[in-house]
Design a protein around this motif. Structure first.
Motif, short mmCIF file in Angstrom:
data_model
loop_
_atom_site.label_atom_id
_atom_site.label_comp_id
_atom_site.label_asym_id
_atom_site.label_seq_id
_atom_site.Cartn_x
_atom_site.Cartn_y
_atom_site.Cartn_z
N LEU A 151 20.26 -3.55 1.44
CA LEU A 151 20.02 -2.81 0.20
C LEU A 151 21.25 -2.06 -0.27
O LEU A 151 21.40 -1.79 -1.46
N GLY A 152 22.14 -1.74 0.62
CA GLY A 152 23.32 -0.98 0.28
C GLY A 152 24.43 -1.80 -0.35
O GLY A 152 25.31 -1.27 -1.00
N SER A 153 24.38 -3.10 -0.18
CA SER A 153 25.45 -3.92 -0.75
C SER A 153 25.28 -4.01 -2.26
O SER A 153 24.19 -3.92 -2.79
N GLY A 154 26.39 -4.17 -2.96
CA GLY A 154 26.37 -4.23 -4.42
C GLY A 154 25.67 -5.46 -4.93
O GLY A 154 25.43 -6.43 -4.20
N PRO A 155 25.31 -5.46 -6.21
CA PRO A 155 24.63 -6.62 -6.78
C PRO A 155 25.56 -7.83 -6.80
O PRO A 155 26.75 -7.72 -7.06
N SER A 156 24.98 -8.99 -6.52
CA SER A 156 25.79 -10.20 -6.49
C SER A 156 25.91 -10.82 -7.88
O SER A 156 26.78 -11.63 -8.12
N ALA A 157 25.05 -10.42 -8.78
CA ALA A 157 25.10 -10.95 -10.15
C ALA A 157 26.26 -10.33 -10.91
O ALA A 157 26.64 -9.19 -10.67
N LYS A 158 26.81 -11.10 -11.82
CA LYS A 158 27.92 -10.60 -12.64
C LYS A 158 27.40 -9.48 -13.52
O LYS A 158 26.37 -9.60 -14.16
N SER A 159 28.15 -8.39 -13.57
CA SER A 159 27.73 -7.27 -14.41
C SER A 159 27.98 -7.58 -15.88
O SER A 159 28.78 -8.44 -16.22
N ARG A 160 27.30 -6.88 -16.72
CA ARG A 160 27.40 -7.08 -18.16
C ARG A 160 28.80 -6.75 -18.65
O ARG A 160 29.35 -5.72 -18.30
N ILE A 162 16.11 -3.28 12.93
CA ILE A 162 15.62 -3.83 11.67
C ILE A 162 15.88 -2.87 10.52
O ILE A 162 16.20 -3.28 9.41
N ILE A 163 15.78 -1.58 10.77
CA ILE A 163 16.02 -0.56 9.74
C ILE A 163 17.48 -0.60 9.30
O ILE A 163 17.78 -0.54 8.11
N ASP A 164 18.39 -0.72 10.25
CA ASP A 164 19.82 -0.82 9.91
C ASP A 164 20.10 -2.07 9.09
O ASP A 164 20.90 -2.05 8.16
N THR A 165 19.45 -3.15 9.43
CA THR A 165 19.63 -4.42 8.71
C THR A 165 19.16 -4.28 7.26
O THR A 165 19.84 -4.72 6.33
N VAL A 166 18.01 -3.65 7.08
CA VAL A 166 17.47 -3.45 5.73
C VAL A 166 18.37 -2.51 4.93
O VAL A 166 18.68 -2.77 3.77
N LYS A 167 18.84 -1.43 5.55
CA LYS A 167 19.74 -0.50 4.87
C LYS A 167 21.02 -1.21 4.43
O LYS A 167 21.51 -0.99 3.33
N GLU A 168 21.56 -2.05 5.30
CA GLU A 168 22.78 -2.77 4.97
C GLU A 168 22.56 -3.74 3.81
O GLU A 168 23.38 -3.84 2.90
#
Length: 68
Positions: free
Chosen positions: A11-20, A3-9
């Motif tokens: 949280l580690g992925s980049g934001p899915s929203a378009k950046s400014r 579960i810890i690896d799943t949470v780290k993965e």
């Protein structure tokens, strides 16, 4: 996978929203009566509402979560 690896993965992925966008915009002009919004970089001429002709107010962008 733990579960810890799943949470780290997750949280580690980049934001899915378009950046400014980085086009020099400092904010947008708004018409409070018509709810019209025009970004400052898209404005040509004076800041008058194209719908009602009233002067629009400027609202500065303050961060990545800004609607501008």
């Amino acid at each position: 996978m733990s579960i810890i690896d799943t949470v780290k993965e997750a949280l580690g992925s980049g934001p899915s929203a378009k950046s400014r966008p980085d086009d020099g915009s400092k904010g947008a002009y708004w018409c409070d009566d018509c709810d019209v919004r025009i970004r400052d970089v898209d404005l040509e001429g004076e800041a008058n509402c194209p719908e009602c002709g009233q002067e629009m107010r400027f609202e500065a962008a303050t961060g990545r979560s800004c609607a501008c």
